[in-house]
Design a protein around this motif. Structure first.
Motif, mmCIF file in Angstrom:
data_model
loop_
_atom_site.group_PDB
_atom_site.id
_atom_site.type_symbol
_atom_site.label_atom_id
_atom_site.label_comp_id
_atom_site.label_asym_id
_atom_site.label_seq_id
_atom_site.Cartn_x
_atom_site.Cartn_y
_atom_site.Cartn_z
ATOM 1 N N ASN A 103 -4.571 17.471 -3.418
ATOM 2 C CA ASN A 103 -5.975 17.002 -3.853
ATOM 3 C C ASN A 103 -5.823 15.594 -4.717
ATOM 4 O O ASN A 103 -6.943 15.313 -5.336
ATOM 5 C CB ASN A 103 -6.527 18.059 -4.837
ATOM 6 C CG ASN A 103 -8.113 17.833 -5.043
ATOM 7 O OD1 ASN A 103 -8.722 17.322 -3.969
ATOM 8 N ND2 ASN A 103 -8.364 17.868 -6.397
ATOM 9 N N CYS A 104 -4.552 14.782 -4.374
ATOM 10 C CA CYS A 104 -4.789 13.657 -5.110
ATOM 11 C C CYS A 104 -5.669 12.641 -4.736
ATOM 12 O O CYS A 104 -5.833 11.773 -5.592
ATOM 13 C CB CYS A 104 -3.062 12.922 -5.053
ATOM 14 S SG CYS A 104 -2.059 13.996 -6.048
ATOM 15 N N ASN A 105 -5.901 12.663 -3.413
ATOM 16 C CA ASN A 105 -7.376 11.667 -3.124
ATOM 17 C C ASN A 105 -8.809 12.387 -3.435
ATOM 18 O O ASN A 105 -9.609 11.778 -2.829
ATOM 19 C CB ASN A 105 -7.199 11.234 -1.548
ATOM 20 C CG ASN A 105 -5.808 10.634 -1.496
ATOM 21 O OD1 ASN A 105 -5.728 9.439 -1.938
ATOM 22 N ND2 ASN A 105 -4.533 11.207 -0.879
ATOM 23 N N GLY A 106 -8.653 13.653 -3.735
ATOM 24 C CA GLY A 106 -9.964 14.164 -3.999
ATOM 25 C C GLY A 106 -10.498 14.880 -2.902
ATOM 26 O O GLY A 106 -11.639 15.021 -2.754
ATOM 27 N N GLN A 107 -9.608 15.201 -1.938
ATOM 28 C CA GLN A 107 -9.882 16.029 -0.690
ATOM 29 C C GLN A 107 -10.284 17.167 -0.491
ATOM 30 O O GLN A 107 -11.022 17.589 0.445
ATOM 31 C CB GLN A 107 -9.122 15.648 0.434
ATOM 32 C CG GLN A 107 -7.538 16.315 0.228
ATOM 33 C CD GLN A 107 -6.673 15.107 -0.280
ATOM 34 O OE1 GLN A 107 -6.765 14.307 -1.405
ATOM 35 N NE2 GLN A 107 -5.376 14.811 0.345
ATOM 36 N N LEU A 108 -10.248 17.833 -1.956
ATOM 37 C CA LEU A 108 -10.850 19.109 -1.979
ATOM 38 C C LEU A 108 -12.098 19.110 -2.469
ATOM 39 O O LEU A 108 -12.930 20.303 -2.290
ATOM 40 C CB LEU A 108 -9.988 19.942 -2.945
ATOM 41 C CG LEU A 108 -8.235 20.257 -2.365
ATOM 42 C CD1 LEU A 108 -7.861 21.195 -3.575
ATOM 43 C CD2 LEU A 108 -8.268 20.703 -1.111
ATOM 44 N N GLY A 109 -12.714 18.005 -2.861
ATOM 45 C CA GLY A 109 -14.321 18.019 -3.295
ATOM 46 C C GLY A 109 -14.492 18.526 -4.557
ATOM 47 O O GLY A 109 -15.711 18.806 -4.870
ATOM 48 N N LEU A 110 -13.666 18.921 -5.351
ATOM 49 C CA LEU A 110 -13.657 19.731 -6.797
ATOM 50 C C LEU A 110 -14.201 18.741 -7.739
ATOM 51 O O LEU A 110 -14.317 19.235 -9.001
ATOM 52 C CB LEU A 110 -12.348 20.256 -6.938
ATOM 53 C CG LEU A 110 -11.928 21.390 -5.640
ATOM 54 C CD1 LEU A 110 -10.578 22.072 -6.005
ATOM 55 C CD2 LEU A 110 -13.050 22.462 -5.471
ATOM 56 N N GLY A 111 -13.987 17.346 -7.751
ATOM 57 C CA GLY A 111 -14.365 16.603 -8.602
ATOM 58 C C GLY A 111 -13.123 16.096 -9.626
ATOM 59 O O GLY A 111 -13.464 15.517 -10.626
ATOM 60 N N ASN A 112 -11.995 16.759 -9.017
ATOM 61 C CA ASN A 112 -10.792 16.152 -9.939
ATOM 62 C C ASN A 112 -9.761 15.779 -8.857
ATOM 63 O O ASN A 112 -9.978 15.739 -7.587
ATOM 64 C CB ASN A 112 -10.291 17.048 -10.883
ATOM 65 C CG ASN A 112 -10.199 18.644 -10.151
ATOM 66 O OD1 ASN A 112 -9.326 18.557 -8.913
ATOM 67 N ND2 ASN A 112 -10.554 19.638 -10.536
ATOM 68 N N ASN A 113 -8.614 15.487 -9.411
ATOM 69 C CA ASN A 113 -7.621 15.103 -8.425
ATOM 70 C C ASN A 113 -6.147 16.066 -8.539
ATOM 71 O O ASN A 113 -5.313 15.724 -8.205
ATOM 72 C CB ASN A 113 -6.957 13.730 -8.665
ATOM 73 C CG ASN A 113 -8.003 12.674 -8.479
ATOM 74 O OD1 ASN A 113 -8.798 12.084 -9.005
ATOM 75 N ND2 ASN A 113 -8.289 12.530 -6.947
ATOM 76 N N GLY A 114 -6.465 17.254 -9.004
ATOM 77 C CA GLY A 114 -5.474 17.980 -9.191
ATOM 78 C C GLY A 114 -5.023 19.332 -8.081
ATOM 79 O O GLY A 114 -6.268 19.690 -7.505
ATOM 80 N N ASN A 115 -3.909 19.557 -7.847
ATOM 81 C CA ASN A 115 -3.667 20.282 -6.688
ATOM 82 C C ASN A 115 -4.153 21.750 -6.796
ATOM 83 O O ASN A 115 -4.140 21.993 -8.160
ATOM 84 C CB ASN A 115 -2.191 20.188 -6.329
ATOM 85 C CG ASN A 115 -1.638 18.815 -5.728
ATOM 86 O OD1 ASN A 115 -2.427 17.996 -5.408
ATOM 87 N ND2 ASN A 115 -0.573 18.793 -5.632
ATOM 88 N N THR A 125 -19.198 5.739 3.319
ATOM 89 C CA THR A 125 -20.328 5.371 2.307
ATOM 90 C C THR A 125 -20.554 3.810 1.920
ATOM 91 O O THR A 125 -21.397 3.383 1.349
ATOM 92 C CB THR A 125 -19.585 5.530 1.082
ATOM 93 O OG1 THR A 125 -18.183 5.191 0.881
ATOM 94 C CG2 THR A 125 -19.187 6.991 0.783
ATOM 95 N N GLY A 126 -19.892 3.142 2.837
ATOM 96 C CA GLY A 126 -20.130 1.487 2.939
ATOM 97 C C GLY A 126 -19.215 0.877 2.090
ATOM 98 O O GLY A 126 -19.072 -0.493 2.063
ATOM 99 N N ASN A 127 -18.328 1.620 1.413
ATOM 100 C CA ASN A 127 -17.142 0.757 0.395
ATOM 101 C C ASN A 127 -15.871 1.535 0.868
ATOM 102 O O ASN A 127 -15.850 2.315 1.776
ATOM 103 C CB ASN A 127 -17.547 1.091 -1.019
ATOM 104 C CG ASN A 127 -17.908 2.478 -1.469
ATOM 105 O OD1 ASN A 127 -17.026 3.352 -1.188
ATOM 106 N ND2 ASN A 127 -18.969 2.731 -2.105
ATOM 107 N N LYS A 128 -14.847 1.439 0.080
ATOM 108 C CA LYS A 128 -13.593 1.930 0.085
ATOM 109 C C LYS A 128 -12.921 2.468 -0.875
ATOM 110 O O LYS A 128 -11.914 2.818 -1.212
ATOM 111 C CB LYS A 128 -12.590 0.815 0.566
ATOM 112 C CG LYS A 128 -12.984 0.132 1.865
ATOM 113 C CD LYS A 128 -11.962 -1.033 2.332
ATOM 114 C CE LYS A 128 -12.168 -1.418 3.786
ATOM 115 N NZ LYS A 128 -11.293 -2.561 4.121
ATOM 116 N N SER A 129 -14.091 3.080 -1.869
ATOM 117 C CA SER A 129 -13.675 3.995 -2.843
ATOM 118 C C SER A 129 -13.405 5.516 -2.582
ATOM 119 O O SER A 129 -14.064 5.879 -2.116
ATOM 120 C CB SER A 129 -14.586 3.862 -4.154
ATOM 121 O OG SER A 129 -14.834 2.452 -4.423
ATOM 122 N N ASN A 130 -12.599 6.068 -3.172
ATOM 123 C CA ASN A 130 -12.229 7.518 -2.969
ATOM 124 C C ASN A 130 -13.438 8.235 -3.684
ATOM 125 O O ASN A 130 -14.062 7.613 -4.572
ATOM 126 C CB ASN A 130 -11.003 7.972 -3.449
ATOM 127 C CG ASN A 130 -9.821 7.067 -2.593
ATOM 128 O OD1 ASN A 130 -9.811 6.603 -1.727
ATOM 129 N ND2 ASN A 130 -8.612 7.803 -3.035
#
Length: 482
Positions: free
Chosen positions: A208-220, A267-272
């Motif tokens: 989840n280091c890129n926030g791909q789990l959608g949990l609001g954090n970057n923790g696995n 989203t129109g930008n490149k922010s995670n």
């Protein structure tokens, strides 16, 4: 017929074989491996055969399709592949077969020995019917008819959802928060897993280091965790890219989260984004999202059949949804993803509606219902008299004067004449600039003004230092405007 022509690996097959394909999958680090199923439920493979992923019993590359005997007649309903690489399928009987690289037990057979032929994955699945499979880079998850999820393989980030980071050698039920819940859709990123419940909730676990789990954090996350930010929103399908996730709601809205360095969130930008973000689709109702764990490309399809793409599109970063001329999200991955692999098992949909144009294109050079063939350079081109009369004044005159069902052509090459006839079926030409010169000659001869203009545009776009003199002299000869 399934149109697999956009994937170069299928150019190795003869046309009569292409016409038999009912399902297909393209994979591999350079999109140079393929499996396909024919109308007779025979399964074939061709390509580079990395780690034995063609399932043929060896690691020999093959440019000629070879049959995978053990899978023939099995009726494949789901197929996925990892970048390890390994391949996993589910059959209509609910069985799971896996083969390929197995260094992390991603084949689910309890060993780390590579599998050169498809082997039944039986541990803990014997009394289960699997309907869907999904692979990350080196792990696999499977969905059963009971709505249960099983996972196995590489687990360095918790992607098998077992509560630890130990690799999982055989299928294990993913329970924890999913206990007593019914899952209806699954997807995998490189190192994470996602599940959609029958009530529209979404759960994620793994890297989840890129926030791909959608949990609001970057923790696995070592066990499934519900995406709280989607509370009150009913998700019907998720798709995972390399490190980003897309989801479509029952109202046709798209949410995206995770990595965004290529604009893959739209989203129109490149922010995670570590939480689901609503994507502006200009009031279009979306029915499908598409992504593949091998790439940073995103696509979506509207209710009216329009296809949008964004993210890494070849070498460009497209930060917002871009309307394409494609009719399927699969085409986006064939033409713009890197590598250009399929994001799902390609299949002929029996309920697929074909437009008049699509139907005509499909029947070009198809001998089944043609009533006329041209013999050019010793090769036949199959066509339909009625269409030729409708589309071309030359043929209207010619075919009114003859009842022949075979006509020999001498003044033009096979390549040029076939391109001309195909143009009458599709309104487009598909030739390199140098060959378009010959078609320009034909267009002039047959007084086909629009075709002449298309040839001129093709030649103009292809002018380079190497061919400028050749093309210019052709332009003068045929009075073309370049």
């Amino acid at each position: 017929m399934l149109d697999v022509g956009k994937w170069p690996v299928f150019a190795l097959l003869p046309p009569e074989e292409l016409r038999l394909i009912r399902q297909a999958c393209v994979f591999g680090s350079a999109a140079n491996e393929a499996l396909y199923v024919t109308v007779n439920d025979e399964v074939f493979a061709l390509g580079t055969n990395c780690s034995g992923c063609l399932g043929l019993g060896d690691v020999q590359s093959t440019i000629e399709a070879r049959r995978i005997d053990v899978l023939c007649g099995k009726k494949i309903v789901s197929l996925s592949y990892g970048t390890g690489p390994h391949v996993v399928i589910a059959t209509a009987d609910g069985e799971v077969y896996a083969w390929g690289h197995n260094g992390y037990s991603q084949l689910g057979n309890g060993t780390t020995n590579h599998g050169l032929t498809p082997a039944l994955v039986s541990t803990n699945l014997l009394n289960k019917r699997v309907t869907e499979v999904a692979c990350g880079s080196h792990h696999t998850i499977a969905l059963t008819t009971d709505g249960e999820v099983y996972a196995w393989g590489y687990n360095n980030s918790g992607q098998v959802g077992s509560g630890s980071t130990a690799n999982q050698p055989t299928p294990r039920r993913v329970s924890s928060c999913l206990q007593n819940k019914v899952v209806v859709n699954i997807a995998c990123g490189q190192l994470c897993s996602m599940a959609v419940l029958d009530n529209g909730e979404v759960y994620g676990w793994g890297y989840n280091c890129n926030g791909q789990l959608g949990l609001g954090n970057n923790g696995n996350q070592q066990t499934p965790c519900r995406i709280a930010a989607l509370q009150g929103i009913t998700i019907v399908q998720v798709a995972c890219g390399y490190a980003h996730t897309l989801a479509v709601t029952d109202e046709g809205l798209i949410y995206a989260w995770g990595a965004n360095s290529y604009g893959q969130l739209g989203t129109g930008n490149k922010s995670n984004q570590a939480v689901p973000t609503l994507i502006n689709m200009e009031k279009e109702r979306m029915v499908e999202v598409a992504a593949c764990h091998t790439s940073h490309t995103s696509a979506a399809k509207t209710q009216s059949g329009q296809v949008y793409m964004w993210g890494q599109c070849r070498v460009q970063a497209v930060a917002g949804p871009h309307l394409t001329h494609f009719s399927a999200t699969d085409d986006v991955f064939a033409c713009f993803a890197t590598p250009a692999v399929t994001w799902r098992l390609l299949a002929v949909d029996g309920d697929d509606y074909l437009t008049v144009a699509q139907s005509l294109k499909r029947e070009f050079d198809s001998p089944e219902i043609s009533d006329l063939k041209f013999l050019v350079d010793g090769k036949y081109i199959h066509v339909h008299k009625a269409l030729l009369k409708i589309r071309c004044e030359h043929f209207r005159d010619l075919l009114n004067e003859t009842d022949e069902d075979s006509i020999e052509i001498h003044q033009f090459s096979y390549l040029v004449y076939r391109a001309f006839l195909e143009y009458l079926y599709t309104d487009t030409i598909n030739l390199p600039p140098e060959d378009a010169i010959g078609l320009l000659d034909l267009a002039t001869y047959y007084r086909e003004t629009r075709l002449k203009r298309l040839c001129q545009e093709t030649i103009k776009r292809g002018i380079s230092e190497d061919n400028a003199i050749t093309l210019l002299s052709a332009a003068v000869k045929y009075e073309a405007r370049l």
